[in-house]
Design a protein around this motif. Structure first.
Motif, short mmCIF file in Angstrom:
data_model
loop_
_atom_site.label_atom_id
_atom_site.label_comp_id
_atom_site.label_asym_id
_atom_site.label_seq_id
_atom_site.Cartn_x
_atom_site.Cartn_y
_atom_site.Cartn_z
N ILE A 134 0.85 -1.21 0.00
CA ILE A 134 0.00 0.00 0.00
C ILE A 134 0.88 1.25 0.00
CG2 ILE A 134 -1.74 1.31 1.29
CD1 ILE A 134 -2.64 -1.37 2.53
N ILE A 135 1.90 1.25 0.86
CA ILE A 135 2.75 2.44 0.98
C ILE A 135 3.46 2.71 -0.36
CG2 ILE A 135 4.83 3.39 2.09
CD1 ILE A 135 3.91 1.96 4.68
N VAL A 136 4.00 1.66 -0.96
CA VAL A 136 4.75 1.84 -2.22
C VAL A 136 3.81 2.36 -3.32
CG1 VAL A 136 5.97 0.61 -4.07
CG2 VAL A 136 6.55 0.16 -1.67
N VAL A 137 2.66 1.70 -3.47
CA VAL A 137 1.72 2.13 -4.54
C VAL A 137 1.29 3.58 -4.30
CG1 VAL A 137 -0.58 1.74 -5.51
CG2 VAL A 137 0.92 -0.21 -5.02
N ASN A 138 0.94 3.89 -3.04
CA ASN A 138 0.51 5.26 -2.73
C ASN A 138 1.63 6.27 -3.01
OD1 ASN A 138 -1.93 4.32 -1.90
ND2 ASN A 138 -1.50 4.42 0.27
N ALA A 139 2.83 5.93 -2.58
CA ALA A 139 3.96 6.86 -2.76
C ALA A 139 4.20 7.09 -4.26
CB ALA A 139 5.21 6.30 -2.10
N VAL A 140 4.18 6.03 -5.03
CA VAL A 140 4.41 6.17 -6.49
C VAL A 140 3.33 7.06 -7.10
CG1 VAL A 140 4.40 4.89 -8.68
CG2 VAL A 140 5.67 3.99 -6.71
N LEU A 141 2.08 6.80 -6.74
CA LEU A 141 0.98 7.60 -7.30
C LEU A 141 1.11 9.07 -6.90
CD1 LEU A 141 -2.06 5.19 -6.81
CD2 LEU A 141 -1.17 6.03 -8.98
N LEU A 142 1.47 9.31 -5.64
CA LEU A 142 1.60 10.70 -5.18
C LEU A 142 2.73 11.41 -5.92
CD1 LEU A 142 1.09 10.23 -1.33
CD2 LEU A 142 -0.43 11.42 -2.89
N ILE A 143 3.82 10.69 -6.17
CA ILE A 143 4.94 11.30 -6.88
C ILE A 143 4.55 11.61 -8.33
CG2 ILE A 143 7.29 10.87 -7.77
CD1 ILE A 143 7.73 9.26 -5.09
N ILE A 144 3.90 10.64 -8.97
CA ILE A 144 3.51 10.84 -10.37
C ILE A 144 2.53 12.01 -10.51
CG2 ILE A 144 2.25 9.76 -12.31
CD1 ILE A 144 3.35 7.07 -11.37
N ARG A 145 1.62 12.12 -9.55
CA ARG A 145 0.55 13.14 -9.67
C ARG A 145 0.84 14.41 -8.87
NH1 ARG A 145 -0.93 10.60 -13.45
NH2 ARG A 145 -2.76 9.22 -13.60
N ARG A 146 2.07 14.60 -8.45
CA ARG A 146 2.33 15.72 -7.55
C ARG A 146 1.98 17.07 -8.19
NH1 ARG A 146 6.91 14.10 -9.72
NH2 ARG A 146 8.49 15.59 -10.39
N LYS A 147 2.20 17.20 -9.49
CA LYS A 147 1.89 18.48 -10.17
C LYS A 147 0.39 18.74 -10.17
CE LYS A 147 5.83 20.09 -11.70
NZ LYS A 147 6.29 21.26 -10.95
N GLU A 148 -0.37 17.68 -10.52
CA GLU A 148 -1.82 17.83 -10.60
C GLU A 148 -2.44 18.10 -9.22
OE1 GLU A 148 -0.12 15.49 -12.05
OE2 GLU A 148 -0.84 15.01 -14.05
N LEU A 149 -1.75 17.63 -8.18
CA LEU A 149 -2.29 17.79 -6.83
C LEU A 149 -1.96 19.14 -6.21
CD1 LEU A 149 -1.57 14.21 -5.47
CD2 LEU A 149 -3.82 15.27 -5.57
N GLU A 150 -1.14 19.91 -6.91
CA GLU A 150 -0.77 21.22 -6.37
C GLU A 150 -1.99 22.13 -6.29
OE1 GLU A 150 2.33 23.27 -8.43
OE2 GLU A 150 3.85 21.93 -7.62
N SER A 151 -2.07 22.91 -5.23
CA SER A 151 -3.21 23.82 -5.09
C SER A 151 -2.96 25.08 -5.88
CB SER A 151 -3.41 24.18 -3.63
OG SER A 151 -3.67 23.02 -2.90
N LYS A 152 -4.04 25.58 -6.51
CA LYS A 152 -3.89 26.82 -7.29
C LYS A 152 -4.15 28.04 -6.42
CE LYS A 152 -5.19 24.52 -11.58
NZ LYS A 152 -5.64 23.24 -11.03
N ASN A 153 -4.94 27.87 -5.40
CA ASN A 153 -5.31 29.03 -4.57
C ASN A 153 -4.26 29.32 -3.51
OD1 ASN A 153 -7.60 29.43 -6.00
ND2 ASN A 153 -8.82 28.08 -4.70
N LYS A 154 -4.42 30.47 -2.89
CA LYS A 154 -3.42 30.87 -1.90
C LYS A 154 -4.08 31.27 -0.57
CE LYS A 154 -2.06 35.20 -2.14
NZ LYS A 154 -1.15 36.29 -2.53
N LEU A 155 -3.25 31.28 0.46
CA LEU A 155 -3.73 31.75 1.76
C LEU A 155 -3.45 33.24 1.86
CD1 LEU A 155 -2.55 29.05 4.33
CD2 LEU A 155 -4.85 29.46 3.54
N GLU A 156 -4.24 33.93 2.70
CA GLU A 156 -4.02 35.38 2.81
C GLU A 156 -3.31 35.76 4.09
OE1 GLU A 156 -7.52 37.67 2.04
OE2 GLU A 156 -7.92 36.52 0.22
N SER A 157 -3.47 34.94 5.12
CA SER A 157 -2.91 35.37 6.40
C SER A 157 -2.59 34.17 7.30
CB SER A 157 -3.92 36.29 7.10
OG SER A 157 -3.58 36.45 8.44
N PHE A 158 -1.65 34.40 8.21
CA PHE A 158 -1.35 33.39 9.23
C PHE A 158 -2.55 33.22 10.17
CE2 PHE A 158 3.22 33.34 8.40
CZ PHE A 158 3.49 32.02 8.70
#
Lengths: 662, 203
Positions: free
Chosen positions: A322-346
């Motif tokens: 499970i860990i290996v499959v999940n890690a591989v998928l997360l690495i492959i899709r890391r760009k697509e998983l990036e958030s486009k929005n931003k935070l405004e304040s702490f």
């Protein structure tokens, strides 16, 4: 005869499952042939249905005491009460694996039927993921821990009976709730896997599984608390949580799931933290398997664990997969998983959620670290070190209090950005009331213990923040719509169930913290008494009335599998009649006369009066017993009830059934 | 009916007499409670002494502990209790932390070590010497085992630093570009609407 059928069904289920995985995979290759998908779906439904039928057969064999099956002979006897013959299903390794499998199969059937016309891109992968999990358990059952294995030599006249500790109502409900809680996370996990594989990474998979996740979370919460209730009344040491490795195993996925339930709100509202949410749900599911590994591998010592088997290596292998499959998928899709929005304040609610997540993950890591430390220390120093409750209490109490503080701070922070003015306006009243009330309690009770005082202060603070949230919302509604107080309250909750349901859950958590805090004030005494003796403890007066003996002959209906020595105690509180208490010392005849103390508890809202009978000499009447005063324990159970109500409000269960009936 | 005859009558009577004479009718002191939670029950590794009452050896040890911390220091009584506890061969066969020293050595050691007003650490040391450090319910705070205590704090500090960096990175991100395609509402517009509605509710 039936057992052969049950066995055959499990083997066929494995074949159908494997066929389903192949055929659905084929539907994904090439031109996406719908006939393949339909055929695969039928294979999965058949496979799951066969598991359900084989479980029914095992239950039948348990209920009818077919001792030609090893499992039935090992965990039940003729004398075992019918209800506990049924619960024998999850008493041993083989049966509990089948129980896991049947719940997994039941969920699988539900998911297929619920989504047969929905999510055409996600569903094939959802089915494959769930089928792989199901296959893992089917392989274990078919090849390693088969509950239908027959007795090889001779004939068993009577079985060994069920462990007396498991013969309690809480143990009837706790394992099913725990399994539902654990296995339920396979559904959001399967959707997450499907989403990441198919690149459907918006909030659809989260919204689809929202009810599943919430329901699973609340079931796991109830299971954990019910396990505590069982320990409290059945193990006879006066507490409900001992940081045992098996208890910890159930807490681990709860911690990550709680983090997920909070952070997922940010993805739903702001489309952020997509990678993080994916990690959290993957981690939660992995931890459910890890918890199962801990209880079944014999890797850690625990009174609650199953007998050690060589299954550990299989679970370990599955976790690595499970860990290996999940890690591989997360690495492959890391760009697509990036958030486009931003935070405004702490200083924003988003940040509050992130800190909340960090605390939950820290707690999870601390629990894993403490649980696994004996193995680590053995590997490094060659000597196994014990890690028990003093360690966990010292580490987890401050972390728990920090989390409680955030429970109050979070709702007072606005989304995006919180101004200084609003901070002042929102925080002054809760902080002042918390400080004031804590000071009053400290002075009036001459209380000097730091943690209980901090806990009391934080409980007041969080309660005030929740109250102010309800009050402000209600007031605004009354002003805008002219509705009455109660109508505006209920409409407000109905209009934003997720938010106010969440607050009700927080009220439940505060009540539970009140119970946890009470632990700091418990009292314990060992007593030895002769009939007629009177002992005074604090404001309680205990009169030892008499002792007697009961057996299957004298009480065939209630004591079919044990004999009991019982003492009758007349308890007065502040000079007034309080309760007649009858603690017992039992010996289970079908378990080699295994002794067991049946505690007597009188529960009130502010404290429990708790008696464990050590032993009694029936001739002389000499009895030894442990007496405890456990403050606020009821609040833990009541808090769980409120938490359940809050979750049901959040899930909008009424709307769910209304939609279903349409 | 043989069940009713206690398997260890002598022990039971002794325990009863001891308890009647020494502790009956009093709540355990904080010291006693603390000691019972610092030491594991040697029988099965499932919990501390405070959590075990069914095991005869654990009960014996509890009595010895109690005698050590009582106000009225009675060396003879303490030694008697240690002798009773460690004369029983069962304690050398326990599943979790069996006694490792023969009763003679135990008594010599106890005699040499005990004195009035013993500290918790001194009492724990006696049992750790007899049973091995496995009997302690938490790792010692020395040597490599400091790691057990410090690791959660390290994780918390690192976690906080990471969160601060993550939030900073999110704050410093460029504004998302709004794409208007054929009048179709963008994510950001929807968010603004949600935000507006939420503000209305939040007042």
């Amino acid at each position: 005869m039936f057992s052969v059928l049950g066995n055959a069904m499990l083997a066929m289920s494995l074949l159908f499952g494997a066929f389903g995985i192949i055929i659905v995979s084929l539907s994904l290759i090439g031109d996406n042939d719908y006939r393949f998908l339909k055929s695969g779906r039928m294979a999965f439904l058949s496979s799951s249905t066969l598991v359900v039928f084989s479980t029914i057969i095992l239950v039948y064999e348990l209920m009818t005491s077919n001792f030609s099956i090893i499992y039935v002979a090992k965990y039940t006897s003729i004398e075992t009460p019918l209800l506990y013959k049924f619960t024998g299903l999850w008493a041993g390794m083989e049966g509990s694996l089948l129980f896991w499998l049947v719940i997994q199969s039941f969920f699988f059937i539900l998911v297929i039927l619920q989504n047969r016309k929905k999510h055409p891109r996600l569903m094939p992968w959802v089915m494959i993921t769930m089928a792989v999990i199901q296959m893992f358990f089917l392989i274990l059952i078919n090849f390693y821990e088969n509950p239908f294995d027959p007795v090889q030599k001779g004939m068993v006249v009577n079985g060994q009976g069920l462990n007396p500790l498991l013969q309690h109502w809480a143990m009837v409900l706790h394992p099913p709730a725990l399994y539902l809680g654990f296995i339920g996370f396979s559904v959001p996990f399967a959707f997450a896997m499907a989403a990441i594989i198919t690149k459907n990474l918006d909030a659809v998979w989260i919204q689809t599984t929202r009810r599943w996740t919430l329901m699973t979370w609340v079931l796991l919460t109830i299971a954990i608390i019910m396990g505590g209730k069982w320990a409290y009344v059945e193990l006879g040491w006066g507490g409900y949580w001992a940081w045992d490795p098996v208890e910890n195993a159930s807490l681990l996925p709860w911690l990550t799931a709680t983090a997920y339930l909070h952070s997922v709100l940010i993805q739903e509202k702001k489309n952020m933290l997509r990678l993080w949410n994916m990690i959290l749900i993957m981690l939660t599911f992995t931890l459910t398997i890890f918890g199962t590994y801990l209880t079944r591998s014999g890797i850690v010592s625990s009174v609650h664990a199953f007998a050690a088997t060589d299954l550990g290596i299989w679970f370990f292998g599955f976790i690595i997969l499970i860990i290996v499959v999940n890690a591989v998928l997360l690495i492959i899709r890391r760009k697509e998983l990036e958030s486009k929005n931003k935070l405004e304040s702490f200083v924003s609610r988003e940040s509050g959620f992130l800190f909340n997540n960090m605390l939950f993950i820290s707690m999870m890591l601390a629990v894993i670290w403490g649980t696994m430390y004996p193995i680590f220390s053995e590997a490094v120093t060659g000597f196994k070190i014990t890690v028990g409750s003093p360690y966990f209490n010292r580490i987890m109490i401050p972390l728990g209090l920090l989390t409680l503080a955030l429970t109050g701070i979070g709702p007072l922070l606005a989304w995006r950005k919180t101004s200084i003015r609003s901070l002042k306006r929102n925080f002054i009243l809760p902080i002042v009331s918390a400080l004031l009330l804590t000071a009053i309690i400290a002075v009036s009770m001459d209380l000097k213990m730091v943690y209980p005082l901090v806990s009391i202060g934080l409980m007041v603070f969080v309660s005030m923040t929740i109250l102010s949230e309800f009050y402000r919302g209600m007031k605004a509604r009354m002003r805008m719509t002219g509705e009455g107080m109660f109508k505006s309250l209920f409409t407000m909750i109905d209009k934003n169930r997720s938010r106010y349901g969440g607050y009700i859950v927080h009220v439940g958590i505060i009540m539970m913290f009140a119970g946890f805090t009470g632990k700091a004030f418990d009292k314990e005494a060992d007593l030895s008494m002769m009939p007629g003796d009177i002992q005074t403890l604090s404001n309680y007066e205990i009169t030892y009335v008499k002792q007697w003996f009961e057996s299957p002959d004298s009480n065939p209906d209630t004591r079919s599998n044990h004999v009991a020595k019982i003492v009758k105690l007349d308890v007065k509180k502040n000079g007034k009649k309080f309760h007649i208490m009858e603690p017992e010392k039992r010996f289970y005849t079908d378990q080699n006369n295994q002794p067991h103390s049946e505690v007597a508890v009188k529960t009130t809202l502010n404290e429990d009066f708790y008696i464990v009978l050590g032993d009694v000499d029936l001739k002389t009447g000499l009895a030894t017993m442990k007496v405890r005063i456990n403050p606020m324990v009821t609040w833990v159970w009541l808090g769980t009830l409120v938490l359940l109500i809050g979750t049901l409000v959040s899930i909008n269960i009424e709307e769910f059934f209304r939609r279903k009936s349409k | 009916m043989s069940l009713l005859k206690s398997p260890n009558k002598l022990f039971f009577i002794m325990m009863v007499l001891f308890t009647i004479n020494m502790v009956s009718g009093q709540f355990k002191t904080e010291r006693q409670k603390e000691l019972e939670s610092i030491l594991m029950a040697p029988c099965c590794g499932g919990g501390t002494m405070a959590e075990h009452d069914d095991n005869q050896h654990t009960l014996n040890m509890k009595m010895a502990i109690n005698a050590l911390i009582m106000n009225e220091y009675n060396e003879k009584n303490i030694l008697n209790l240690f002798e009773t506890t460690y004369s029983n061969q069962g304690i050398y066969r326990l599943g979790f932390a069996p006694a490792t020293k023969p009763v003679r050595q135990v008594l010599d050691h106890v005699k040499r070590t005990i004195h009035p007003n013993m500290s918790l650490a001194e009492i724990v040391d006696i049992f750790a010497w007899i049973h091995s450090p496995l009997i302690m319910s938490a790792p010692p705070e020395t040597g490599i085992h400091q790691l057990a205590w410090k690791m959660p704090l390290i994780v918390l500090v690192i976690g906080t630093i990471i969160i601060i960096f993550v939030i900073r990175a999110y704050i410093n991100k460029p504004e998302p570009v709004r794409v208007q395609a054929g009048g179709k509402k963008t994510d950001t517009e929807l968010e603004d609407r949600i935000e507006k509605e939420m503000k209305e509710l939040e007042i």
